[in-house]
Design an enzyme around this catalytic site. Structure first.
Site, PDB file in Angstrom:
ATOM      1  N   ALA A 188       0.986  -1.090   0.087  1.00 17.58           N
ATOM      2  CA  ALA A 188       0.074  -0.207   0.204  1.00 17.58           C
ATOM      3  C   ALA A 188       0.651   1.253   0.004  1.00 17.58           C
ATOM      4  O   ALA A 188       1.943   1.290   0.746  1.00 17.58           O
ATOM      5  CB  ALA A 188      -0.836  -0.074   1.217  1.00 17.58           C
ATOM      6  N   ARG A 189       0.499   2.275  -0.842  1.00 25.08           N
ATOM      7  CA  ARG A 189       1.210   3.286  -1.018  1.00 25.08           C
ATOM      8  C   ARG A 189       2.717   3.166  -1.120  1.00 25.08           C
ATOM      9  O   ARG A 189       3.466   4.288  -1.191  1.00 25.08           O
ATOM     10  CB  ARG A 189       1.199   4.252   0.235  1.00 25.08           C
ATOM     11  CG  ARG A 189      -0.378   4.791   0.779  1.00 25.08           C
ATOM     12  CD  ARG A 189      -0.777   5.821  -0.395  1.00 25.08           C
ATOM     13  NE  ARG A 189      -1.842   6.414  -0.181  1.00 25.08           N
ATOM     14  CZ  ARG A 189      -2.954   6.810  -0.990  1.00 25.08           C
ATOM     15  NH1 ARG A 189      -3.009   6.365  -1.964  1.00 25.08           N
ATOM     16  NH2 ARG A 189      -4.021   7.311  -0.476  1.00 25.08           N
ATOM     17  N   GLY A 216       3.887   3.399  -4.508  1.00 18.01           N
ATOM     18  CA  GLY A 216       3.999   4.102  -5.450  1.00 18.01           C
ATOM     19  C   GLY A 216       3.908   3.052  -6.815  1.00 18.01           C
ATOM     20  O   GLY A 216       4.313   3.340  -7.844  1.00 18.01           O
ATOM     21  N   LYS A 217       3.287   2.027  -6.716  1.00 18.12           N
ATOM     22  CA  LYS A 217       3.021   1.103  -7.948  1.00 18.12           C
ATOM     23  C   LYS A 217       2.288   1.485  -8.766  1.00 18.12           C
ATOM     24  O   LYS A 217       2.542   1.406 -10.104  1.00 18.12           O
ATOM     25  CB  LYS A 217       2.510  -0.354  -7.202  1.00 18.12           C
ATOM     26  CG  LYS A 217       1.425  -0.178  -6.444  1.00 18.12           C
ATOM     27  CD  LYS A 217       0.946  -1.626  -5.884  1.00 18.12           C
ATOM     28  CE  LYS A 217      -0.256  -1.623  -5.355  1.00 18.12           C
ATOM     29  NZ  LYS A 217      -0.485  -0.815  -4.095  1.00 18.12           N
ATOM     30  N   SER A 218       1.150   2.275  -8.361  1.00 21.84           N
ATOM     31  CA  SER A 218       0.217   2.728  -9.563  1.00 21.84           C
ATOM     32  C   SER A 218       0.783   3.721 -10.343  1.00 21.84           C
ATOM     33  O   SER A 218       0.835   4.016 -11.655  1.00 21.84           O
ATOM     34  CB  SER A 218      -0.998   3.301  -8.900  1.00 21.84           C
ATOM     35  OG  SER A 218      -1.875   2.323  -8.401  1.00 21.84           O
ATOM     36  N   ALA A 245     -10.392   0.380 -14.406  1.00 22.82           N
ATOM     37  CA  ALA A 245     -10.654   0.573 -12.746  1.00 22.82           C
ATOM     38  C   ALA A 245     -11.439  -0.381 -12.238  1.00 22.82           C
ATOM     39  O   ALA A 245     -12.918  -0.396 -12.615  1.00 22.82           O
ATOM     40  CB  ALA A 245     -11.180   2.085 -12.580  1.00 22.82           C
ATOM     41  N   THR A 246     -11.017  -1.378 -11.420  1.00 29.16           N
ATOM     42  CA  THR A 246     -11.585  -2.787 -11.148  1.00 29.16           C
ATOM     43  C   THR A 246     -12.504  -2.219  -9.713  1.00 29.16           C
ATOM     44  O   THR A 246     -12.970  -3.316  -9.161  1.00 29.16           O
ATOM     45  CB  THR A 246     -10.623  -3.749 -10.737  1.00 29.16           C
ATOM     46  OG1 THR A 246      -9.756  -3.402 -10.146  1.00 29.16           O
ATOM     47  CG2 THR A 246      -9.921  -4.201 -12.237  1.00 29.16           C
ATOM     48  N   HIS A 305      -6.325   9.569  -8.491  1.00 30.82           N
ATOM     49  CA  HIS A 305      -5.497   8.856  -9.655  1.00 30.82           C
ATOM     50  C   HIS A 305      -6.216   9.489 -10.886  1.00 30.82           C
ATOM     51  O   HIS A 305      -5.321   9.603 -11.983  1.00 30.82           O
ATOM     52  CB  HIS A 305      -6.209   7.581  -9.500  1.00 30.82           C
ATOM     53  CG  HIS A 305      -5.669   6.554  -8.605  1.00 30.82           C
ATOM     54  ND1 HIS A 305      -4.822   5.416  -9.020  1.00 30.82           N
ATOM     55  CD2 HIS A 305      -5.372   6.597  -7.296  1.00 30.82           C
ATOM     56  CE1 HIS A 305      -4.062   4.737  -8.054  1.00 30.82           C
ATOM     57  NE2 HIS A 305      -4.611   5.584  -7.014  1.00 30.82           N
TER      58      HIS A 305
END
Length: 400
Positions: free
Chosen positions: A231-232, A234-236, A253-254, A271
């Site tokens: 989580a958080r 930076g993967k996105s 967006a799922t 996002h």
């Protein structure tokens, strides 16, 4: 046509003078870059920078034969001393064409930021495009007659410049894209190479000479990439950066919408603000259908939310129902998704979460989700040419 890059850095160079940041501290030796300047066939100098004469000499060239010096952007700071052998520096008004005594034709290309881009055509017909720092072409109407042989631009600072050129066919599969104006916000070393390769571009050291129109080794863009992390982590952002030089992307967006959840709405809004305006959003978990269809690149964010929806659909949370039919139904749905990843003809970047490195969940349902996500991640990773693990904003190559 020969192009020598006397410098490939930002106007202040890399490292920046007196900058204590980590990127500047490590920009030594081959990673150091002077301000970007281009020498074309020893006859045309694009941008006059401090030390240009010595930079040319180090690259085995002389500025003695230069017949035209053109500037692409306003130069801050003290004026650069003009070597006595060079003609006065100037700029060509947007849209106008300048023909040099050497036979080169230079057309000024309008930008969406202060500065001028230059399209240079050689007497033999090779074409290159050079863009100033922090700028992208404006007013691109209709399809280009043919792609450029070489594009030199600020890929890291303005990736949409490449996207705009791709959209009109000015950058094609055989176009060599060279990143310049590199500043301390660019990732160092191998991370820069990986980031640029995802855009079909590359960086070269100062002093490199390229033959425009020769067969270039265009970086092979991975067709399927899995980006995982906590989580958080930076993967996105890492996933988005891999597709920001493409003119059209479908963002899948799922997670959908959650009425009455302001914190979730804030996440979604963050996002959306980060994504280019030309991207299209599909809020769906029918990912296999999108993968099986033809179309522009897909960014699927994320598989963990897709799995949550899949487990909801097959009633996999309760132990009794899991044993009765939930497990087999989930296996079938996962197999459909993995098969679609294997068979897709589209470029796709998938995002997922790593949940197996923390504490063991306290409930059977939580442990089941952790285990199934681990299996799903492994199955999808096996079908991807590249797998990245993002930790504290830094991407580590796991595969590829």
């Amino acid at each position: 046509m020969e192009l020598t890059l006397l410098g490939t850095g930002a106007p202040d160079g890399l490292p920046r003078p007196s900058c204590p940041c980590a990127a500047c501290a490590t920009a030594r030796g081959p990673w150091a870059r002077a301000a970007t300047a281009l020498l074309v066939d020893d006859a045309l100098l694009l941008d006059l920078t401090p030390g240009a004469v010595f930079a040319a000499a180090r690259a085995g060239h002389s500025l003695g034969a230069v017949r035209q010096v053109l500037l692409t952007h306003p130069h801050d700071g003290p004026a650069v001393e003009l070597p006595p052998t060079l003609p006065p520096a100037g700029r060509v008004p947007d849209g106008q064409v300048l023909t040099l005594i050497s036979g080169h034709r230079v057309r000024a290309v309008p930008m969406d930021a202060p500065g001028t881009g230059y399209e240079v055509s050689s007497p033999d017909g090779e074409r290159l495009l050079y863009l100033p720092p922090g700028a992208a072409p404006s007013g691109l109407d209709g399809r280009a007659e043919r792609p450029y042989d070489l594009v030199v631009c600020d890929v890291i600072g303005r990736p949409e410049a490449v996207a705009r050129l791709r959209a009109v066919g000015a950058v094609g599969p055989a176009t060599e894209v060279i990143a310049v104006h590199l500043d301390h916000d660019a990732p160092p070393g191998a991370a820069l190479e990986r980031r640029l390769a995802a855009a079909g571009a590359r960086a070269v050291p100062d002093g490199t000479t390229l033959v425009v129109g020769a067969y270039p080794v265009v970086p092979d863009v991975p067709r399927r990439v899995l980006v995982t992390g906590g989580a958080r982590s930076g993967k996105s952002l890492e996933a988005e950066q891999r597709l920001e030089t493409f003119p059209e992307v479908v963002y899948v967006a799922t997670g959908g919408r959650r009425e009455g959840d302001p914190e979730w709405a804030a996440r979604v809004g963050l996002h959306r603000e980060r994504r280019p305006g030309a991207w299209r959003t599909e809020e769906t978990c029918e990912v296999a259908e999108l993968l099986s269809a033809d179309g522009p690149p897909l960014l699927i964010d994320c598989l963990s939310l897709w799995l949550t929806d899949a487990m909801d659909r097959v009633d996999a949370w309760e132990d009794a129902r899991w044993r009765e039919h939930g497990e087999s139904a989930l296996r079938a749905r996962v197999a459909e998704l993995v098969g679609a990843v294997r068979g897709t003809r589209r470029q796709v970047v998938l995002v997922t979460n790593e949940v197996g490195s923390g504490v063991v969940p306290a409930t059977p349902a939580g442990r089941r989700f952790r285990d199934e996500l681990g299996r799903l991640n492994a199955a999808v990773a096996a079908e991807c040419e590249e797998v990245l693990l993002v930790v504290a904003g830094q991407a580590v190559v796991v595969r590829g």
